[in-house]
Design an enzyme around this catalytic site. Structure first.
Site, PDB file in Angstrom:
ATOM      1  NE  ARG A 195      -4.334  -1.268   0.078  1.00 57.03           N
ATOM      2  CZ  ARG A 195      -4.481  -2.324  -0.715  1.00 57.03           C
ATOM      3  NH1 ARG A 195      -3.472  -2.727  -1.499  1.00 57.03           N
ATOM      4  NH2 ARG A 195      -5.615  -2.995  -0.741  1.00 57.03           N
ATOM      5  CD  GLU A 201      -3.175   2.825  -5.638  1.00 55.24           C
ATOM      6  OE1 GLU A 201      -2.027   2.650  -5.199  1.00 55.24           O
ATOM      7  OE2 GLU A 201      -3.906   1.922  -6.053  1.00 55.24           O
ATOM      8  CG  HIS A 208      -3.031  -1.084  -7.094  1.00 54.51           C
ATOM      9  ND1 HIS A 208      -3.579  -0.419  -6.032  1.00 54.51           N
ATOM     10  CD2 HIS A 208      -3.070  -2.390  -6.748  1.00 54.51           C
ATOM     11  CE1 HIS A 208      -3.944  -1.277  -5.095  1.00 54.51           C
ATOM     12  NE2 HIS A 208      -3.638  -2.484  -5.504  1.00 54.51           N
TER      13      HIS A 208
END
Ligand code: 8YV
Length: 322
Positions: free
Chosen positions: A241, A270, A288
């Site tokens: 994360r 993000e 991601h």
């Protein structure tokens, strides 16, 4: 005994095989256009639903739980991380929360290895040279990077993903060390050396992989003081994360050359990441995609449905987290 199928609000477009199973077993409210629902829309669409099957892109804070229709009894996440859910508020609201552990560990560990290799071997720079037709020559000093094979990998968080990362790293003859809030059982360490204090591990790392969950205790854990403890040439990677990283500290460190490079798949805020990462040559940046393989995304969906199936059969879901 009612034959009425439970109503499931599905917040994002899911793999076809997962949506087919949803349609077979439930009254599924699908999102074919993959629209991103903000809180008001999410709550409106949840009216009369028995469950929600969301991704980490939907946020369930206390304010959402206060307004969520009483009909919603379970939130079955399509994710292993559930930091987008206020679990205390969920408990107060009497809503069960589940996640999808294990099934995405291999895919995410693959991305960790890609981040290490990409950052170490300057893959982003190299790709750009080829794509922009600015690759003009070769020389012994051209695009020299860092060898991964045989180096020492420090893992922060030897959990499900961290353990697979350690196993894959051994394929590169890496020495694995790790920091965890508590020591893992020796049988699960698989030879990895435990460091009770992160500060003691950092100087030993050629590579540092962040694999801890987003918790109050881990937020901003990679800060200036800890970056300063890294060895010369150390490379940091993060597929956990973005909140684990103090962006100002990491960006300042990358500009100063410690760490020598960073491979990132997750970011604060993000997808609106800190633009300074994009300006640095010693970053290898991915969007991601830790769990983004066809097999894994199917498995995540089926795992979420297994949790819903158990719940609506009156059983305890296997992946209950709140
Ligand atoms: C998932 C993730 O793909 O599962 C997680 O926690 O971070 C991702 O790898 C995403 O969350 C899907 O909702």
């Amino acid at each position: 005994m009612t034959d009425k199928k439970p109503v499931i609000l599905v917040t994002r477009k899911l793999p076809d095989a997962v949506e087919a199973r949803l349609a077979r077993d439930y009254e599924a409210r699908l999102n074919p256009y993959d629209t991103l629902f903000e809180a008001d829309e999410l709550i409106k669409r949840a009216e009369g639903a028995d469950a929600i099957l969301p991704c980490h892109t939907e946020h369930f804070g206390a304010d959402v739980f206060e307004r969520l229709p009483d009909s919603v009894k379970i939130i079955a996440n399509f994710s292993v991380g559930y930091d987008h859910v206020d679990t205390q508020a969920a408990k107060k609201a009497g809503v069960v929360i589940t996640n999808t552990p294990d099934v995405l560990s291999d895919a995410t560990a693959e991305i960790v290895m890609l981040l290490m290799l990409g950052a170490a071997r300057r893959a982003g720079e190299g790709e750009n040279l080829v794509r922009t037709a600015t690759w003009k020559d070769w020389s012994p000093a051209f695009m020299v990077g860092t060898q991964v094979t045989g180096k020492t990998l420090g893992i922060v968080g030897l959990g499900r993903v961290g353990k697979v990362v350690a196993a894959r790293a051994r394929g590169f003859a890496m020495t694995v060390i790790y920091h965890n809030p508590t020591r893992q059982p020796e049988a699960e360490e698989d030879g990895a050396v435990y460091y009770e204090k992160l500060e003691d591990m950092l100087p030993q790392c050629d590579f540092l992989s962040l694999n801890a969950p987003n918790l109050p205790s881990t937020r901003g854990m990679l800060n200036a003081e800890r970056i300063a403890l890294l060895s010369e040439g150390a490379i940091v990677v993060n597929a956990a994360r973005g909140t684990l990283v103090d962006d100002d500290a990491l960006i300042a460190g990358l500009k100063a050359g410690k760490p020598a490079a960073a491979g990132l798949d997750v970011y604060n805020n993000e997808p609106d990441i800190d633009p300074r990462y994009k300006e640095l040559p010693n970053t290898f940046l991915l969007p991601h995609i830790g769990s983004a393989t066809a097999e894994t995304r199917d498995a995540m969906g089926f795992r979420a449905l297994d949790n819903l199936d158990a719940f609506f059969a009156g059983k305890e879901p296997g992946d209950r987290v709140a």
